[in-house]
Design an enzyme around this catalytic site. Structure first.
Site, PDB file in Angstrom:
ATOM      1  N   ASP B  51       0.832  -1.204   0.000  1.00 21.48           N
ATOM      2  CA  ASP B  51       0.000   0.000   0.000  1.00 21.48           C
ATOM      3  C   ASP B  51       0.869   1.258   0.000  1.00 21.48           C
ATOM      4  O   ASP B  51       0.588   2.218  -0.723  1.00 21.48           O
ATOM      5  CB  ASP B  51      -0.892  -0.048   1.249  1.00 21.48           C
ATOM      6  CG  ASP B  51      -1.659   1.233   1.456  1.00 21.48           C
ATOM      7  OD1 ASP B  51      -2.622   1.449   0.709  1.00 21.48           O
ATOM      8  OD2 ASP B  51      -1.295   2.015   2.359  1.00 21.48           O
ATOM      9  N   ASP B 120      -6.372  -6.189  -2.557  1.00 19.19           N
ATOM     10  CA  ASP B 120      -5.389  -6.530  -1.524  1.00 19.19           C
ATOM     11  C   ASP B 120      -4.231  -7.322  -2.121  1.00 19.19           C
ATOM     12  O   ASP B 120      -3.054  -7.072  -1.804  1.00 19.19           O
ATOM     13  CB  ASP B 120      -6.047  -7.365  -0.412  1.00 19.19           C
ATOM     14  CG  ASP B 120      -7.046  -6.557   0.402  1.00 19.19           C
ATOM     15  OD1 ASP B 120      -7.092  -5.317   0.226  1.00 19.19           O
ATOM     16  OD2 ASP B 120      -7.780  -7.155   1.205  1.00 19.19           O
ATOM     17  N   GLU B 123      -1.844  -5.074  -4.073  1.00 16.53           N
ATOM     18  CA  GLU B 123      -0.903  -4.350  -3.205  1.00 16.53           C
ATOM     19  C   GLU B 123       0.191  -5.295  -2.707  1.00 16.53           C
ATOM     20  O   GLU B 123       1.370  -4.931  -2.651  1.00 16.53           O
ATOM     21  CB  GLU B 123      -1.645  -3.736  -2.013  1.00 16.53           C
ATOM     22  CG  GLU B 123      -2.539  -2.568  -2.415  1.00 16.53           C
ATOM     23  CD  GLU B 123      -3.216  -1.895  -1.233  1.00 16.53           C
ATOM     24  OE1 GLU B 123      -3.579  -0.729  -1.364  1.00 16.53           O
ATOM     25  OE2 GLU B 123      -3.385  -2.549  -0.174  1.00 16.53           O
TER      26      GLU B 123
END
Lengths: 241, 241
Positions: B51, B120, B123
């Protein structure tokens, strides 16, 4: 050189010494320290980049230091390390306030001591290092500034702040939550201080602390209250000893 | 090799080809694609690092591409580029869903199509590249994946999304704000779709659109409404032509 110029030059030297980085392009250092009230070439765009350098660098340090913590625990730890309180503390250690370029109004109202201004300049400095050298050099600067702070984190608290810990400690003891109130604001406009009281209700315990922000003062009272609570109402863990 | 193993190997190959990066340590690639429902060695900690790599890399691209935009405008642009919608679109382009390792429950409930799971994993992949090589290599991967998207941004919108633009366009015309409502949810559990209606009130205009998330469907209706609005109530700028 005028006296104020000499003072500013010295402040720039000190900031660079404490950063552990000497700028090749002094214009970048200057822009990082320029508030929007002083010039159109100010530090707000730098802040945008510096914020993400800081976030990555601290994330990576925590990832390495705490291999067993979950993403949520790491995130909470990081939030406490990259917030305005911590950044403005670091800026104070580097005496960033003395090196800031502020417009007259900001200068008169004590902008060089304002936590938000200091924190913003700190982030802008990380960006300026990355522009003057590269990303990895900026990351190394962040690592140096945060090394001690990360060494001293208690992983059991998962980076929770004192107010959160106090609330949890009271709940574990089935005691009512603390009440925080501002009892005074002192100092002139250049150096305002908030005096906050933390009241543990029926236990009769009260404590006061001062801080440059309400939050800072509240956290300080929570730390004191935690120590008192553990001494007078020991947690199961400490009672067993 | 079993048929499913061959299929999974092919999917891993495709993801790496599209990332423009071939892993030396396949374990890192595997962990980035492992959902918490499948194994204790899952991708959530990777996500924490990925992230921040994504945030920095996109910030830097925008900083370079739009030298005149303010920090606030850059932040808003970035928010639209790193959100779940965009990340899950990129993941779909890389067919990340075919390479995911999911627990049985997640598999049955269509986890390989869920935008949050895909975003997710995306990332986590950025983090895995940084661990396998270094930060700069991961940044280069992000830059490649985002190059076209950033080239096509309209800086006049400052990265505002369609709902924001529609709201501003209506306010500029002193017209009431749009109402969004979910009118249906269709598809089986593996491939759910939200049907959303956007209603411009007294103008009588209504439009519907489908999307894998409520947000996606709302944005789609807002785009249609914007086109209708500009055609039927031209803005001053377009009326002058």
């Amino acid at each position: 050189m005028k006296k104020t110029d000499v003072r500013h030059e010295n402040a720039l030297g000190y900031v660079q010494k404490m950063l552990g980085y000497h700028f090749k392009q002094s214009k970048l250092l200057q822009q990082a320290l320029t508030h929007r009230s002083y010039s159109a070439l100010h530090n707000e765009r730098f802040e945008f980049i510096g914020d993400s350098i800081l976030n990555y660098s601290v994330a990576k340090m925590l990832f390495e230091a705490f291999p067993r913590l979950t993403e949520g625990e790491l995130s909470r730890m990081r939030a406490n390390l990259v917030n305005q309180d911590t950044l403005s503390q670091i800026a104070a250690e580097l005496k960033v306030g003395d090196a800031l370029l502020l417009g007259t109004g900001e200068l008169k109202s004590g902008g060089f001591r304002r936590p938000s201004t200091l924190a913003d300049a700190m982030e802008a400095l990380f960006a300026a290092v990355s522009f003057d050298a590269d990303f990895n050099t900026a990351e190394a600067v962040v690592r140096r500034l945060y090394a001690e702070r990360i060494r001293h984190i208690n992983p059991l608290n998962s980076g929770k702040d004192a107010k959160t810990l106090l609330q949890e400690a009271l709940q574990a003891r089935h005691m009512p939550l603390p009440k925080y109130r501002i009892v005074d604001q002192i100092g002139d406009v250049h150096n305002q201080q908030f005096i906050v009281q933390c009241d543990l209700g029926e236990t009769g315990f009260q404590t006061e602390a001062a801080g440059h922000s309400r939050r800072e003062a509240e956290q300080q009272t929570a730390k004191t209250a935690l120590v008192w609570l553990e001494k007078n109402f020991p947690s199961a863990k400490n009672r067993k000893k």
